[in-house]
Design a protein around this motif. Structure first.
Motif, PDB file in Angstrom:
ATOM      1  N   SER A  61       4.808  -3.123   7.017  1.00  0.00           N
ATOM      2  CA  SER A  61       4.002  -3.634   5.903  1.00  0.00           C
ATOM      3  C   SER A  61       2.608  -3.042   5.918  1.00  0.00           C
ATOM      4  O   SER A  61       2.019  -2.798   4.858  1.00  0.00           O
ATOM      5  N   LEU A  62       2.061  -2.787   7.107  1.00  0.00           N
ATOM      6  CA  LEU A  62       0.740  -2.170   7.205  1.00  0.00           C
ATOM      7  C   LEU A  62       0.743  -0.807   6.531  1.00  0.00           C
ATOM      8  O   LEU A  62      -0.155  -0.475   5.738  1.00  0.00           O
ATOM      9  N   LEU A  63       1.765  -0.005   6.818  1.00  0.00           N
ATOM     10  CA  LEU A  63       1.844   1.340   6.233  1.00  0.00           C
ATOM     11  C   LEU A  63       2.214   1.282   4.756  1.00  0.00           C
ATOM     12  O   LEU A  63       1.638   1.998   3.926  1.00  0.00           O
ATOM     13  N   LEU A  64       3.162   0.400   4.401  1.00  0.00           N
ATOM     14  CA  LEU A  64       3.621   0.326   3.016  1.00  0.00           C
ATOM     15  C   LEU A  64       2.526  -0.212   2.097  1.00  0.00           C
ATOM     16  O   LEU A  64       2.177   0.422   1.082  1.00  0.00           O
ATOM     17  N   VAL A  65       1.974  -1.375   2.438  1.00  0.00           N
ATOM     18  CA  VAL A  65       0.937  -1.969   1.596  1.00  0.00           C
ATOM     19  C   VAL A  65      -0.330  -1.136   1.624  1.00  0.00           C
ATOM     20  O   VAL A  65      -1.006  -0.971   0.597  1.00  0.00           O
ATOM     21  N   GLY A  66      -0.641  -0.561   2.798  1.00  0.00           N
ATOM     22  CA  GLY A  66      -1.805   0.319   2.877  1.00  0.00           C
ATOM     23  C   GLY A  66      -1.669   1.520   1.963  1.00  0.00           C
ATOM     24  O   GLY A  66      -2.609   1.888   1.249  1.00  0.00           O
ATOM     25  N   GLY A  67      -0.491   2.125   1.962  1.00  0.00           N
ATOM     26  CA  GLY A  67      -0.267   3.282   1.092  1.00  0.00           C
ATOM     27  C   GLY A  67      -0.344   2.914  -0.384  1.00  0.00           C
ATOM     28  O   GLY A  67      -0.979   3.619  -1.179  1.00  0.00           O
ATOM     29  N   LEU A  68       0.280   1.789  -0.762  1.00  0.00           N
ATOM     30  CA  LEU A  68       0.237   1.364  -2.158  1.00  0.00           C
ATOM     31  C   LEU A  68      -1.183   1.008  -2.593  1.00  0.00           C
ATOM     32  O   LEU A  68      -1.609   1.326  -3.701  1.00  0.00           O
ATOM     33  N   GLY A  69      -1.918   0.339  -1.701  1.00  0.00           N
ATOM     34  CA  GLY A  69      -3.286  -0.029  -2.030  1.00  0.00           C
ATOM     35  C   GLY A  69      -4.179   1.177  -2.229  1.00  0.00           C
ATOM     36  O   GLY A  69      -5.003   1.217  -3.151  1.00  0.00           O
ATOM     37  N   MET A  70      -4.002   2.182  -1.386  1.00  0.00           N
ATOM     38  CA  MET A  70      -4.837   3.386  -1.504  1.00  0.00           C
ATOM     39  C   MET A  70      -4.484   4.182  -2.757  1.00  0.00           C
ATOM     40  O   MET A  70      -5.351   4.772  -3.398  1.00  0.00           O
ATOM     41  N   LEU A  71      -3.209   4.199  -3.135  1.00  0.00           N
ATOM     42  CA  LEU A  71      -2.813   4.914  -4.341  1.00  0.00           C
ATOM     43  C   LEU A  71      -3.273   4.201  -5.605  1.00  0.00           C
ATOM     44  O   LEU A  71      -3.636   4.827  -6.593  1.00  0.00           O
ATOM     45  N   ASN A  72      -3.296   2.847  -5.541  1.00  0.00           N
ATOM     46  CA  ASN A  72      -3.574   2.067  -6.735  1.00  0.00           C
ATOM     47  C   ASN A  72      -5.055   1.974  -7.075  1.00  0.00           C
ATOM     48  O   ASN A  72      -5.422   1.909  -8.239  1.00  0.00           O
ATOM     49  N   ASN A  73      -5.906   1.963  -6.057  1.00  0.00           N
ATOM     50  CA  ASN A  73      -7.329   1.722  -6.309  1.00  0.00           C
ATOM     51  C   ASN A  73      -8.187   2.716  -5.535  1.00  0.00           C
ATOM     52  O   ASN A  73      -8.245   2.666  -4.311  1.00  0.00           O
ATOM     53  N   PRO A  74      -8.871   3.623  -6.205  1.00  0.00           N
ATOM     54  CA  PRO A  74      -9.724   4.589  -5.503  1.00  0.00           C
ATOM     55  C   PRO A  74     -10.840   3.931  -4.703  1.00  0.00           C
ATOM     56  O   PRO A  74     -11.241   4.448  -3.661  1.00  0.00           O
ATOM     57  N   ARG A  75     -11.352   2.774  -5.184  1.00  0.00           N
ATOM     58  CA  ARG A  75     -12.420   2.092  -4.463  1.00  0.00           C
ATOM     59  C   ARG A  75     -11.938   1.544  -3.123  1.00  0.00           C
ATOM     60  O   ARG A  75     -12.719   1.358  -2.198  1.00  0.00           O
ATOM     61  N   LEU A  76     -10.644   1.240  -3.040  1.00  0.00           N
ATOM     62  CA  LEU A  76     -10.059   0.704  -1.814  1.00  0.00           C
ATOM     63  C   LEU A  76      -9.609   1.804  -0.874  1.00  0.00           C
ATOM     64  O   LEU A  76      -9.372   1.569   0.304  1.00  0.00           O
ATOM     65  N   ARG A  77      -9.529   3.020  -1.398  1.00  0.00           N
ATOM     66  CA  ARG A  77      -8.862   4.106  -0.677  1.00  0.00           C
ATOM     67  C   ARG A  77      -9.517   4.418   0.662  1.00  0.00           C
ATOM     68  O   ARG A  77      -8.864   4.464   1.706  1.00  0.00           O
ATOM     69  N   LYS A  78     -10.827   4.616   0.659  1.00  0.00           N
ATOM     70  CA  LYS A  78     -11.501   5.062   1.874  1.00  0.00           C
ATOM     71  C   LYS A  78     -11.504   3.974   2.952  1.00  0.00           C
ATOM     72  O   LYS A  78     -11.123   4.220   4.097  1.00  0.00           O
ATOM     73  N   SER A  79     -11.911   2.750   2.564  1.00  0.00           N
ATOM     74  CA  SER A  79     -11.983   1.674   3.549  1.00  0.00           C
ATOM     75  C   SER A  79     -10.597   1.316   4.072  1.00  0.00           C
ATOM     76  O   SER A  79     -10.415   1.090   5.277  1.00  0.00           O
ATOM     77  N   ALA A  80      -9.592   1.264   3.186  1.00  0.00           N
ATOM     78  CA  ALA A  80      -8.232   0.939   3.619  1.00  0.00           C
ATOM     79  C   ALA A  80      -7.674   2.036   4.520  1.00  0.00           C
ATOM     80  O   ALA A  80      -6.989   1.755   5.513  1.00  0.00           O
ATOM     81  N   PHE A  81      -7.976   3.291   4.208  1.00  0.00           N
ATOM     82  CA  PHE A  81      -7.470   4.402   5.028  1.00  0.00           C
ATOM     83  C   PHE A  81      -7.978   4.304   6.461  1.00  0.00           C
ATOM     84  O   PHE A  81      -7.208   4.392   7.420  1.00  0.00           O
ATOM     85  N   TRP A  82      -9.302   4.103   6.608  1.00  0.00           N
ATOM     86  CA  TRP A  82      -9.858   4.055   7.955  1.00  0.00           C
ATOM     87  C   TRP A  82      -9.422   2.807   8.711  1.00  0.00           C
ATOM     88  O   TRP A  82      -9.195   2.852   9.927  1.00  0.00           O
ATOM     89  N   LEU A  83      -9.263   1.690   8.002  1.00  0.00           N
ATOM     90  CA  LEU A  83      -8.818   0.475   8.677  1.00  0.00           C
ATOM     91  C   LEU A  83      -7.368   0.609   9.132  1.00  0.00           C
ATOM     92  O   LEU A  83      -7.030   0.273  10.269  1.00  0.00           O
ATOM     93  N   VAL A  84      -6.498   1.098   8.253  1.00  0.00           N
ATOM     94  CA  VAL A  84      -5.090   1.282   8.627  1.00  0.00           C
ATOM     95  C   VAL A  84      -4.967   2.295   9.760  1.00  0.00           C
ATOM     96  O   VAL A  84      -4.216   2.094  10.723  1.00  0.00           O
ATOM     97  N   LEU A  85      -5.738   3.396   9.663  1.00  0.00           N
ATOM     98  CA  LEU A  85      -5.688   4.412  10.722  1.00  0.00           C
ATOM     99  C   LEU A  85      -6.138   3.842  12.057  1.00  0.00           C
ATOM    100  O   LEU A  85      -5.516   4.096  13.097  1.00  0.00           O
ATOM    101  N   SER A  86      -7.206   3.025  12.041  1.00  0.00           N
ATOM    102  CA  SER A  86      -7.684   2.456  13.303  1.00  0.00           C
ATOM    103  C   SER A  86      -6.686   1.453  13.864  1.00  0.00           C
ATOM    104  O   SER A  86      -6.503   1.367  15.079  1.00  0.00           O
ATOM    105  N   LEU A  87      -6.021   0.685  12.991  1.00  0.00           N
ATOM    106  CA  LEU A  87      -5.018  -0.253  13.462  1.00  0.00           C
ATOM    107  C   LEU A  87      -3.850   0.469  14.117  1.00  0.00           C
ATOM    108  O   LEU A  87      -3.319   0.035  15.136  1.00  0.00           O
ATOM    109  N   VAL A  88      -3.449   1.587  13.527  1.00  0.00           N
ATOM    110  CA  VAL A  88      -2.322   2.343  14.079  1.00  0.00           C
ATOM    111  C   VAL A  88      -2.718   3.047  15.373  1.00  0.00           C
ATOM    112  O   VAL A  88      -2.039   2.944  16.399  1.00  0.00           O
ATOM    113  N   VAL A  89      -3.849   3.755  15.353  1.00  0.00           N
ATOM    114  CA  VAL A  89      -4.243   4.555  16.510  1.00  0.00           C
ATOM    115  C   VAL A  89      -4.737   3.687  17.659  1.00  0.00           C
ATOM    116  O   VAL A  89      -4.252   3.787  18.791  1.00  0.00           O
TER     117      VAL A  89
END
Length: 458
Positions: A251-279
């Motif tokens: 769900s982290l990867l799926l919802v993160g991907g959908l959120g980043m595709l859907n809203n450019p304002r969410l893209r940067k913050s969601a990308f770094w948060l999801v990446l930090s959660l994974v790494v």
């Protein structure tokens, strides 16, 4: 009088927060006395709020707003359960287990009351953050307690029950997988809080300003929330729950991907948060606390083995819900009555299936078997309506709060929908209550574009 009524609603909101924090403590409120306390408290607080609204002359339907539609689905589900206890079929009730149906009805009333309280009381951004923060705080408390008990490997008496801490963290839950389900919901709420607090920062021109920005983040409240997420992810891994971990990371990867595709304002913050959660949480922390054991459990269940290390294969895991599906097909409209699974299932299970089965280990099958496809459809309608609301909020370009909270609730929905295929988190009061509150939280957020359209037309 107005000040007194506002004070009543303020204390009611504090009581709602207290109930949310308390619910997981007494074995996830999965005992009759704990469920009764939960329901009486929530219904009593709702009664005070309704009384205060009546004295003030407020219209409850107007205050409920658009959230009255999913709330109506939950209320209709409760009425459907109440109807199962009435002598309708040849002067005999539909339900095969009247007491359990009454207890199920009590739980549904508690969830509906909590849903309504969120709609009526959470009317400011501060209260939205307080509610989400309470869920995160309760999750951190459970996580720290579970880690402490896991590290001690101690035997202890809890609520008159003897517990031997084994190789999986469980906290105050009686089942490891249900603690994993609760951690999923709390982590999702924490992700929503993080994104709601994150700004869409522009480019930092030089190295000194970048360093200052990093230091500000390290000393900010966002860093505290981030550390809380690390603690809860550690606990999720320590539960060794196979589908719990798969549901969370999927769900982290799926919802993160959908959120980043859907809203450019969410893209940067969601990308770094999801990446930090994974790494950080998965690769570094997860390896340290034993993520490899979760992977090993998954490998042992991927194929049918001769009970390698005592694990069930996927085929063996699916036997119970597959056989329980016969219950739903025999009474597709009404089901056998809420809470009647363990009474009726012995008639449908195979002769070689031993043991006592009080749940189907699949929420969809069990709800359909007990309340029919009517009951399952009502709950599905409430979730689908909320998903539609989330899709609308995701398109927000101005409100960080709307985007962040909608992202967190979407992640919680995705986690529980996946996990429910092999477990019964919706039968556990603390998990079901937290899930209902998160669903309601989406409906108190006001779409900003709708406000702009109303102003321009006025």
């Amino acid at each position: 009088m107005a000040a007194w009524l506002e004070r009543v609603e303020g204390w009611a909101f504090v009581a709602l927060l207290g109930v949310l924090a308390w619910a997981p403590v007494p074995l996830a409120s999965n005992r009759t006395w704990a469920l009764g306390f939960l329901a009486l408290t929530l219904l009593g607080v709702l009664g005070l709020v309704v009384l205060a609204a009546a004295v003030r002359g407020d219209s409850l339907l107007e205050r409920l707003g658009a959230g009255k539609w999913p709330l109506g689905c939950v209320v209709l589900f409760g009425l459907w359960i109440a109807g199962q206890r009435l002598p309708l079929m040849g002067n005999t009730p539909i339900s095969a287990e009247l007491f359990n149906s009454l207890q199920y009805l009590l739980a549904t009333m508690a969830y509906a009351a909590a849903f309504a309280l969120v709609l009526l009381l959470v009317n400011t951004e501060r209260r939205v953050m307080w509610l989400a923060g309470t869920i995160v705080g309760a999750g951190v408390f459970q996580a720290l307690l579970a880690i402490g008990l896991f590290a001690s490997r101690a035997e202890h008496i809890y609520l008159f029950m003897h517990y031997q801490q084994g190789s999986r963290a469980m906290g105050t839950f009686a089942n490891f997988d249900h603690l994993a389900g609760y951690m999923q919901l709390c982590i999702a709420a924490g992700v929503g809080v993080m994104l709601a607090r994150m700004g869409s920062s522009g480019a930092v021109p030089n190295r000194r300003q970048r360093l200052v920005a990093v230091l500000k983040f390290m000393l900010s409240g966002k860093m505290l929330v981030r550390l809380m997420l690390v603690v809860m992810v550690i606990t999720l891994v320590l539960t060794r729950s196979r589908m719990g971990n798969v549901a969370f990371f999927s769900s982290l990867l799926l919802v993160g991907g959908l959120g980043m595709l859907n809203n450019p304002r969410l893209r940067k913050s969601a990308f770094w948060l999801v990446l930090s959660l994974v790494v950080v949480d998965v690769v570094i922390v997860g390896q340290w606390v034993g993520l490899d054991r979760v992977v090993q459990r998954l490998q042992n269940t991927a194929v049918e083995t001769e009970h390698a290390q005592g694990e069930e294969s996927l085929e063996q895991r699916a036997e119970t819900p597959r056989q329980a599906l016969g219950m739903a097909l025999e009474r597709p409209l009404t089901g056998f009555g809420a809470g009647s699974f363990y009474t009726v299932f012995p008639r449908f299970k195979s002769a070689d299936k031993e043991g006592y089965w009080d749940h189907a280990h699949n929420d969809y099958v069990q709800i359909a078997a007990e309340t029919g496809f009517v009951g399952l459809g009502l709950l599905a309608a409430a979730v689908l309506l909320t998903i539609g609301r989330i899709a609308r909020l995701w398109s927000e370009r101005e409100s960080r709060l709307n985007r962040g909270v909608a992202f967190g609730v979407a992640m919680a929905i995705c986690c529980l929908l996946i996990h429910s295929w092999v477990d019964f988190n919706l039968q556990i009061p603390a998990n079901a209550l937290t899930f209902c509150v998160l669903l309601a939280l989406v409906w108190v957020l006001v779409p900003r574009r709708a406000d702009k359209n109303q102003r321009s037309s006025a």
